[in-house]
Design a protein around this motif. Sequence first.
Motif, PDB file in Angstrom:
ATOM      1  N   VAL A  35      -7.501  -4.017   1.263  1.00 56.37           N
ATOM      2  CA  VAL A  35      -6.200  -3.422   1.586  1.00 56.37           C
ATOM      3  C   VAL A  35      -5.725  -2.614   0.375  1.00 56.37           C
ATOM      4  CG1 VAL A  35      -3.766  -3.859   2.106  1.00 56.37           C
ATOM      5  CG2 VAL A  35      -5.538  -5.180   3.277  1.00 56.37           C
ATOM      6  N   ASN A  36      -5.622  -3.296  -0.772  1.00 51.34           N
ATOM      7  CA  ASN A  36      -5.087  -2.608  -1.960  1.00 51.34           C
ATOM      8  C   ASN A  36      -5.822  -3.024  -3.241  1.00 51.34           C
ATOM      9  OD1 ASN A  36      -4.172  -5.187  -2.336  1.00 51.34           O
ATOM     10  ND2 ASN A  36      -1.995  -4.686  -2.312  1.00 51.34           N
ATOM     11  N   ASP A  37      -7.061  -3.489  -3.106  1.00 50.84           N
ATOM     12  CA  ASP A  37      -7.771  -3.999  -4.282  1.00 50.84           C
ATOM     13  C   ASP A  37      -8.512  -2.898  -5.024  1.00 50.84           C
ATOM     14  OD1 ASP A  37      -9.502  -3.798  -2.106  1.00 50.84           O
ATOM     15  OD2 ASP A  37     -10.816  -5.406  -2.798  1.00 50.84           O
ATOM     16  N   SER A  38      -7.805  -1.813  -5.331  1.00 53.15           N
ATOM     17  CA  SER A  38      -8.413  -0.781  -6.167  1.00 53.15           C
ATOM     18  C   SER A  38      -7.348  -0.203  -7.098  1.00 53.15           C
ATOM     19  CB  SER A  38      -9.016   0.332  -5.306  1.00 53.15           C
ATOM     20  OG  SER A  38      -8.027   1.253  -4.922  1.00 53.15           O
ATOM     21  N   VAL A  39      -7.820   0.255  -8.250  1.00 55.00           N
ATOM     22  CA  VAL A  39      -6.909   0.802  -9.248  1.00 55.00           C
ATOM     23  C   VAL A  39      -6.172   2.019  -8.681  1.00 55.00           C
ATOM     24  CG1 VAL A  39      -6.766   1.805 -11.555  1.00 55.00           C
ATOM     25  CG2 VAL A  39      -8.362  -0.068 -11.104  1.00 55.00           C
ATOM     26  N   ASP A  40      -6.919   2.910  -8.036  1.00 58.59           N
ATOM     27  CA  ASP A  40      -6.288   4.126  -7.496  1.00 58.59           C
ATOM     28  C   ASP A  40      -5.178   3.794  -6.513  1.00 58.59           C
ATOM     29  OD1 ASP A  40      -7.604   6.016  -8.906  1.00 58.59           O
ATOM     30  OD2 ASP A  40      -9.188   6.323  -7.412  1.00 58.59           O
ATOM     31  N   CYS A  41      -5.462   2.852  -5.643  1.00 56.97           N
ATOM     32  CA  CYS A  41      -4.477   2.493  -4.626  1.00 56.97           C
ATOM     33  C   CYS A  41      -3.208   1.944  -5.282  1.00 56.97           C
ATOM     34  CB  CYS A  41      -5.094   1.462  -3.692  1.00 56.97           C
ATOM     35  SG  CYS A  41      -3.979   0.885  -2.438  1.00 56.97           S
ATOM     36  N   LEU A  42      -3.379   1.094  -6.267  1.00 59.72           N
ATOM     37  CA  LEU A  42      -2.199   0.475  -6.891  1.00 59.72           C
ATOM     38  C   LEU A  42      -1.457   1.450  -7.806  1.00 59.72           C
ATOM     39  CD1 LEU A  42      -3.612  -3.116  -7.488  1.00 59.72           C
ATOM     40  CD2 LEU A  42      -1.912  -2.410  -5.794  1.00 59.72           C
TER      41      LEU A  42
ATOM     42  N   HIS B 199       0.851  -1.185   0.000  1.00 58.88           N
ATOM     43  CA  HIS B 199       0.000   0.000   0.000  1.00 58.88           C
ATOM     44  C   HIS B 199       0.895   1.247   0.000  1.00 58.88           C
ATOM     45  CE1 HIS B 199      -2.947   2.942   1.386  1.00 58.88           C
ATOM     46  NE2 HIS B 199      -3.879   2.077   1.038  1.00 58.88           N
ATOM     47  N   PRO B 200       0.471   2.317  -0.713  1.00 58.76           N
ATOM     48  CA  PRO B 200       1.330   3.507  -0.786  1.00 58.76           C
ATOM     49  C   PRO B 200       1.643   4.123   0.582  1.00 58.76           C
ATOM     50  CG  PRO B 200      -0.857   3.924  -1.751  1.00 58.76           C
ATOM     51  CD  PRO B 200      -0.734   2.447  -1.558  1.00 58.76           C
ATOM     52  N   LYS B 201       0.742   3.948   1.554  1.00 59.40           N
ATOM     53  CA  LYS B 201       1.007   4.520   2.883  1.00 59.40           C
ATOM     54  C   LYS B 201       2.218   3.884   3.560  1.00 59.40           C
ATOM     55  CE  LYS B 201      -2.323   4.659   5.842  1.00 59.40           C
ATOM     56  NZ  LYS B 201      -3.447   4.962   6.762  1.00 59.40           N
ATOM     57  N   GLU B 202       2.611   2.709   3.070  1.00 56.86           N
ATOM     58  CA  GLU B 202       3.780   2.049   3.671  1.00 56.86           C
ATOM     59  C   GLU B 202       5.083   2.770   3.318  1.00 56.86           C
ATOM     60  OE1 GLU B 202       3.676  -2.279   2.916  1.00 56.86           O
ATOM     61  OE2 GLU B 202       1.500  -2.135   2.879  1.00 56.86           O
ATOM     62  N   ILE B 203       5.050   3.551   2.231  1.00 54.79           N
ATOM     63  CA  ILE B 203       6.273   4.244   1.807  1.00 54.79           C
ATOM     64  C   ILE B 203       6.315   5.639   2.449  1.00 54.79           C
ATOM     65  CG2 ILE B 203       7.754   4.739  -0.203  1.00 54.79           C
ATOM     66  CD1 ILE B 203       6.674   1.999  -0.595  1.00 54.79           C
TER      67      ILE B 203
ATOM     68  N   LEU C 284      -4.829  -0.860 -14.666  1.00 56.26           N
ATOM     69  CA  LEU C 284      -3.486  -0.362 -14.341  1.00 56.26           C
ATOM     70  C   LEU C 284      -2.679  -0.155 -15.627  1.00 56.26           C
ATOM     71  CD1 LEU C 284      -2.083  -2.439 -11.318  1.00 56.26           C
ATOM     72  CD2 LEU C 284      -2.842  -0.056 -11.335  1.00 56.26           C
ATOM     73  N   GLN C 285      -2.831  -1.101 -16.555  1.00 58.32           N
ATOM     74  CA  GLN C 285      -2.107  -0.997 -17.823  1.00 58.32           C
ATOM     75  C   GLN C 285      -2.563   0.226 -18.614  1.00 58.32           C
ATOM     76  OE1 GLN C 285      -3.045  -5.175 -18.804  1.00 58.32           O
ATOM     77  NE2 GLN C 285      -0.888  -5.410 -19.271  1.00 58.32           N
ATOM     78  N   HIS C 286      -3.821   0.603 -18.437  1.00 62.36           N
ATOM     79  CA  HIS C 286      -4.323   1.795 -19.134  1.00 62.36           C
ATOM     80  C   HIS C 286      -3.874   3.081 -18.467  1.00 62.36           C
ATOM     81  CE1 HIS C 286      -7.858  -0.854 -20.763  1.00 62.36           C
ATOM     82  NE2 HIS C 286      -6.692  -1.116 -21.324  1.00 62.36           N
ATOM     83  N   ARG C 287      -3.592   3.002 -17.180  1.00 64.11           N
ATOM     84  CA  ARG C 287      -3.283   4.227 -16.430  1.00 64.11           C
ATOM     85  C   ARG C 287      -1.789   4.512 -16.303  1.00 64.11           C
ATOM     86  NH1 ARG C 287      -7.362   5.286 -12.240  1.00 64.11           N
ATOM     87  NH2 ARG C 287      -5.767   6.508 -11.203  1.00 64.11           N
ATOM     88  N   LEU C 288      -0.955   3.490 -16.450  1.00 61.36           N
ATOM     89  CA  LEU C 288       0.469   3.675 -16.134  1.00 61.36           C
ATOM     90  C   LEU C 288       1.356   3.284 -17.312  1.00 61.36           C
ATOM     91  CD1 LEU C 288       0.535   2.016 -12.585  1.00 61.36           C
ATOM     92  CD2 LEU C 288       0.926   4.439 -13.051  1.00 61.36           C
TER      93      LEU C 288
END
Length: 345
Positions: free
Chosen positions: A266-273, A234-238, A316-320
């Motif tokens: 926990v991290n099952d969303s596009v925004d989170c990943l 999760h991004p909050k870990e960084i 994710l492939q479409h966004r990144l």
Amino acid sequence: MITDSACAAMPAGSETGDWQQSLANAIRTPEALLTLLQLEQHRPLLAAARRRGQNFPLLVPHSFAAKMRCGDPEDPLLRQVLPVDAEGYSPEDFSSDPVGDLQAMPVPGLLHKYHGRALLIVSGACAVHCRYCFRREFPYAEADPKRGQWSEALKYIAADASLSEIILSGGDPLIVSNNKLSWLLNRLAQIPHVSRIRIHSRLPIVLPERIDKGLLSILKKNLQQIIIVVHANHPKEIGADVLSALREFRKTGLLVLNQSVLLKHVNDSVDCLVRLSEALLNAGVLPYYLHMLDKTRGTQHFEVNEKCAVNIHTELQHRLPGYMVPKLVRELPGQAAKTPVSLPL
Ligand SMILES: *Cc1c(COP(=O)(O)O)cnc(C)c1O
Ligand code: SF4
């Protein structure tokens, strides 16, 4: 009450810079964790954590707990470490050894499943107990990672010239002292066909103090190429502390990758990943794998179904950019590699 800032001050000792001291001070009871997060009033949460934390007890370092949101029982970092009642429910296809590790152990402490690489269990211990872990039921006593048994594993590695890469794993390989690690790396350096060492560790994320000068100098002067694979979900870990630890790795010229597990709530969303990939890249770390949950007893509540997983991954492939998209994989017993997950054509 929910507050956005990190919770209560850390106890004395976690600021000494001595990671072993920080580890000794880690939170080991549901009471301590829930009190820190101002959640001690949630009786059912506390009762469940006590009940379910018996065999695989709660363990979380202060620096990781400090990234959780006070007053929020749904915090994605808290969910990864707090025992809950759902762990008591396990359908039959959730087992104690879902990935067939015990069949792949030619000598104690060494897993040889894939061509060209073998995984050495350097230590059975971790700095954090992740509730979804596929090793939560692994019989580490049988894979006893004592130095005496490393020598059997080292003999096996030396005898198989196809092994060009050794993965140090566990548990967590960075939980051993710098002296022990240096001893092991020196022994591996004496095996000519081993050209790469990979270190799979969650410590840089959950106990960033571990990345001390001694460790950096050992890694820097190692003869074989070293690749570090960290584990953040999760991004909050960084946080700032993790960011600077990861940048220290990069300064020594090491390749640093990340693997995550796709976890429900926990991290099952596009925004989170997307945010996770961005945070990793900002720290100089490339996303490597996004693992489907291994079907380990007591972890079913973390499972994301395949269709959802593939949809998230496609988005994710479409966004990144391509290099920021981890590979979505599942580990199936008996396969020659991790299996990519995609929709049937
Ligand atoms: C996952 C795993 C590896 C590493 O696989 P890569 O695809 O090379 O990252 C190696 N050995 C074992 C036993 C594993 O479970
Ligand atoms: S740090 Fe890794 S091995 Fe240890 S409990 Fe967490 S996921 Fe499992």
